[in-house]
Design an enzyme around this catalytic site. Sequence first.
Site, PDB file in Angstrom:
ATOM      1  N   LYS A  35      -3.976  -6.740  -6.298  1.00 20.90           N
ATOM      2  CA  LYS A  35      -3.488  -6.866  -4.915  1.00 20.90           C
ATOM      3  C   LYS A  35      -4.261  -5.911  -3.993  1.00 20.90           C
ATOM      4  O   LYS A  35      -4.972  -5.017  -4.472  1.00 20.90           O
ATOM      5  CB  LYS A  35      -1.982  -6.580  -4.880  1.00 20.90           C
ATOM      6  CG  LYS A  35      -1.628  -5.134  -5.177  1.00 20.90           C
ATOM      7  CD  LYS A  35      -0.126  -4.945  -5.409  1.00 20.90           C
ATOM      8  CE  LYS A  35       0.163  -3.480  -5.641  1.00 20.90           C
ATOM      9  NZ  LYS A  35       1.458  -3.265  -6.317  1.00 20.90           N
ATOM     10  N   ARG A 131      14.234  -3.121  -4.324  1.00 17.98           N
ATOM     11  CA  ARG A 131      13.339  -3.835  -3.438  1.00 17.98           C
ATOM     12  C   ARG A 131      13.574  -5.335  -3.618  1.00 17.98           C
ATOM     13  O   ARG A 131      14.368  -5.907  -2.904  1.00 17.98           O
ATOM     14  CB  ARG A 131      11.890  -3.408  -3.762  1.00 17.98           C
ATOM     15  CG  ARG A 131      10.878  -3.835  -2.759  1.00 17.98           C
ATOM     16  CD  ARG A 131       9.523  -3.176  -2.984  1.00 17.98           C
ATOM     17  NE  ARG A 131       8.866  -3.576  -4.232  1.00 17.98           N
ATOM     18  CZ  ARG A 131       7.624  -3.198  -4.576  1.00 17.98           C
ATOM     19  NH1 ARG A 131       6.923  -2.417  -3.786  1.00 17.98           N
ATOM     20  NH2 ARG A 131       7.088  -3.586  -5.710  1.00 17.98           N
ATOM     21  N   TYR A 257     -13.297  17.201  19.017  1.00 18.75           N
ATOM     22  CA  TYR A 257     -12.109  17.099  19.865  1.00 18.75           C
ATOM     23  C   TYR A 257     -11.141  18.240  19.593  1.00 18.75           C
ATOM     24  O   TYR A 257     -10.915  18.624  18.443  1.00 18.75           O
ATOM     25  CB  TYR A 257     -11.371  15.786  19.586  1.00 18.75           C
ATOM     26  CG  TYR A 257     -12.087  14.549  20.055  1.00 18.75           C
ATOM     27  CD1 TYR A 257     -12.337  14.337  21.404  1.00 18.75           C
ATOM     28  CD2 TYR A 257     -12.486  13.580  19.140  1.00 18.75           C
ATOM     29  CE1 TYR A 257     -12.979  13.183  21.832  1.00 18.75           C
ATOM     30  CE2 TYR A 257     -13.123  12.421  19.571  1.00 18.75           C
ATOM     31  CZ  TYR A 257     -13.366  12.232  20.922  1.00 18.75           C
ATOM     32  OH  TYR A 257     -13.988  11.097  21.342  1.00 18.75           O
ATOM     33  N   MET A 305     -13.179   8.794  15.666  1.00 12.41           N
ATOM     34  CA  MET A 305     -12.957   7.396  15.328  1.00 12.41           C
ATOM     35  C   MET A 305     -14.051   6.841  14.410  1.00 12.41           C
ATOM     36  O   MET A 305     -13.765   6.177  13.425  1.00 12.41           O
ATOM     37  CB  MET A 305     -12.870   6.557  16.607  1.00 12.41           C
ATOM     38  CG  MET A 305     -12.498   5.108  16.355  1.00 12.41           C
ATOM     39  SD  MET A 305     -12.412   4.152  17.872  1.00 12.41           S
ATOM     40  CE  MET A 305     -10.887   4.757  18.592  1.00 12.41           C
TER      41      MET A 305
HETATM   42  C1  LIG Z   1       1.322  -2.674  -7.685  1.00 14.51           C
HETATM   43  C2  LIG Z   1       2.142  -3.199  -8.776  1.00 14.51           C
HETATM   44  C3  LIG Z   1       1.847  -2.893 -10.106  1.00 14.51           C
HETATM   45  C4  LIG Z   1       0.768  -1.912 -10.522  1.00 14.51           C
HETATM   46  O1  LIG Z   1       1.186  -0.586 -10.315  1.00 14.51           O
HETATM   47  P1  LIG Z   1       0.197   0.648 -10.652  1.00 14.51           P
HETATM   48  O2  LIG Z   1       1.021   1.857 -10.431  1.00 14.51           O
HETATM   49  O3  LIG Z   1      -0.925   0.531  -9.671  1.00 14.51           O
HETATM   50  O4  LIG Z   1      -0.270   0.453 -12.026  1.00 14.51           O
HETATM   51  C5  LIG Z   1       2.596  -3.516 -11.100  1.00 14.51           C
HETATM   52  N1  LIG Z   1       3.595  -4.368 -10.777  1.00 14.51           N
HETATM   53  C6  LIG Z   1       3.912  -4.668  -9.511  1.00 14.51           C
HETATM   54  C7  LIG Z   1       5.029  -5.613  -9.235  1.00 14.51           C
HETATM   55  C8  LIG Z   1       3.211  -4.085  -8.467  1.00 14.51           C
HETATM   56  O5  LIG Z   1       3.538  -4.374  -7.209  1.00 14.51           O
END
Ligand SMILES: *Cc1c(COP(=O)(O)O)cnc(C)c1O
Length: 374
Positions: A35, A131, A257, A305
């Site tokens: 992801k 969650r 800055y 920036m």
């Molecule tokens: C991001 C995520 C992981 C991986 O977690 P890490 O700590 O990066 O290994 C596993 N399962 C879900 C549902 C996640 O959102």
Amino acid sequence: MKRGPIIEISLDSIRHNYEYARGLSNNRPTIAVVKADAYGHGAVRVANLLEGLGVSCLGVAFSSEAIQLREAGVTAPIMVFFDTPGIDEVIRYALIPVISEAGYAQTLSIMALRRNTRVSVHVKTDTGMGRFGFVPDIDEEEINALSTLTGIKIAGFMSHFSEADLVDTNFANVQLERFVALKARLASQYSGSLWHIANSAATMYLAQAHLDAIRPGLMLYGYDPLKEGNPALRPAMTVKCRILEIRRLPAGRSVGYGRTFVTQRETLVGVIGIGYADGFPRVLSNRAHVIVNGRLAPIIGRVCMDVSMADLTDVINATAEGESLPHECILLGRQGNATLSANHLASAANTISYEILTSLGRALDRTFTYQPSR
Ligand SMILES: *Cc1c(COP(=O)(O)O)cnc(C)c1O
């Protein structure tokens, strides 16, 4: 002219980390999490690599990410953790949806039946993350009812630890107990489904959580969520940028800055081509370093920036005769004896390595280069 950071990704390091994770889990199936553009490392290239290594499944947050991978030719199974793709997307892109509530499961089932098909899904359970997902005990009737939906096939169950770094394993063990107890209660009804909860930390430090499959993210990219510099892992990302100018300022002149830095001596100030618009956090003003010619040089003044300033006096004074002035610096990575890890930057910025990697990885004007895998 491209001005932004140059991001080098070592596919070989990711391969090493993936194989290390597999070894820790005795070669259990791996759902590799890619992801957020593979934590800033470029999801398509990472997915291609992992697919070539025979990964069981890839995990993304949203279906748009999965579609991007499919359109780039990735054929491995892809699980979508956080959104609710419609049936047409699920079929067309061969997605594995994660069911977090009954309504979506029902809709998906009805729509699948209308298309004379049955869709494989995994079920999210909330054992303490608060969650997404069905809460064991409270929502158990709903979980049971999922088995009556003939348009979906429950291929697995998942849960997620709220202690991502496992500094404290007490609550993780509570979550694991809840998950395993649910597994036992559902054993007859959902036999043959895959139960998975192990993120990177649990893959490394909580072997009893490996269950039927592991689900690592961060460790694939070379970082240990618990401790700095685990030698078993190889950080895959190097971030470099150009030194745009080197100027000599006398003592007593302010830099940047807000005039937060004032030279204490004659100073060689390097103006470097990375700023907060490139994901280099502004809180690192006066708090981070860059590597130039294998030596650390401090960031001075506020991160701007598009550019920042570094004190290159010592680096350049140490430069051997005939050696040309540096035109590049490293913000993340290693050179000579100097190392800057995402953990260093994270502690200076009061955040975690995950955020450093994803924010540098989505720099506006970046160039990715990939070193091949053996
Ligand atoms: C991001 C995520 C992981 C991986 O977690 P890490 O700590 O990066 O290994 C596993 N399962 C879900 C549902 C996640 O959102």
